[in-house]
Design an enzyme around this catalytic site. Structure first.
Site: not given
Ligand code: IMP
Ligand code: MG
Length: 175
Positions: A97-98, A101, A150, A163
């Site tokens: 996963e990136d 959160d 963010f 990205r």
């Protein structure tokens, strides 16, 4: 319009950390076969860097889940937009996963993979924002813990953009 995001983690720091994670994963799975599940879209860059640091036999699957829409706030239950093509039954799975959160996405995925009878399920995440998770998520291989801002780049987007940035940056107010 000029766009200069603040660099939070630069490309060299990322590369060094990914190399370390790759070494640890290779050591932990020595003598075993590994199935990587790359979580699209954001996981694609971390995943492609990470797999090139592994020296265990690996298969790669892709899954795409949605919960975010195009905004900045999580919107509850994830939905499978694109599923993996192979069976996970009896396999050692590493989710890539990136960012973690709220933990919604990965919590959903872990339950799904266990229902599908994976032998083991571990998690690699490039980034983690502590404090927001409502679940008890164990990140077996973590790149960096970051503050609750963010971020974009290295696979992470805002409204589909940024990205491709080779570093992790903080999205400026006003963009
Ligand atoms: P979670 O389900 O709340 O843990 O969020 C997971 C997904 O939300 C990640 O895989 C990202 O796609 C997205 N996300 C969460 N935080 C950020 C961020 O700071 N920048 C970009 N995407 C984010
Ligand atoms: Mg994601």
């Amino acid at each position: 319009m000029e766009f200069n995001p603040e660099v939070l983690i630069d490309a060299d720091e990322i590369a060094a950390r990914v190399k370390e994670l790759g070494e640890r994963i290779s050591e932990d799975y020595k003598g075993q076969e590994l199935t990587i599940i790359c979580v699209l879209k954001g996981g694609f860059i971390f995943c492609s860097d990470l797999v090139r640091r592994l020296n265990v036999p690996t298969k790669i699957e892709y899954i795409m889940l949605s919960s975010y829409g195009s905004g900045k706030v999580s919107s509850g239950e994830p939905k499978i937009e694109l599923d993996i093509t192979g069976s996970v039954e009896g396999k050692n799975i590493l989710i890539v996963e990136d960012i973690i959160d709220t933990g919604n996405t990965v919590n959903f995925l872990e339950i799904l993979l266990k229902q599908r009878k994976a032998r083991s399920v571990k998690l690699a995440a490039m980034l983690f924002k502590p404090g927001k998770s409502r679940y008890n998520i164990k990140i077996d291989y973590l790149g960096f813990e970051i503050e609750d801002k963010f971020v974009i780049g290295y696979g992470l987007d805002y409204a589909g953009r940024y990205r491709e940035l080779p570093y992790v940056g903080i999205l400026n107010a006003g963009h």
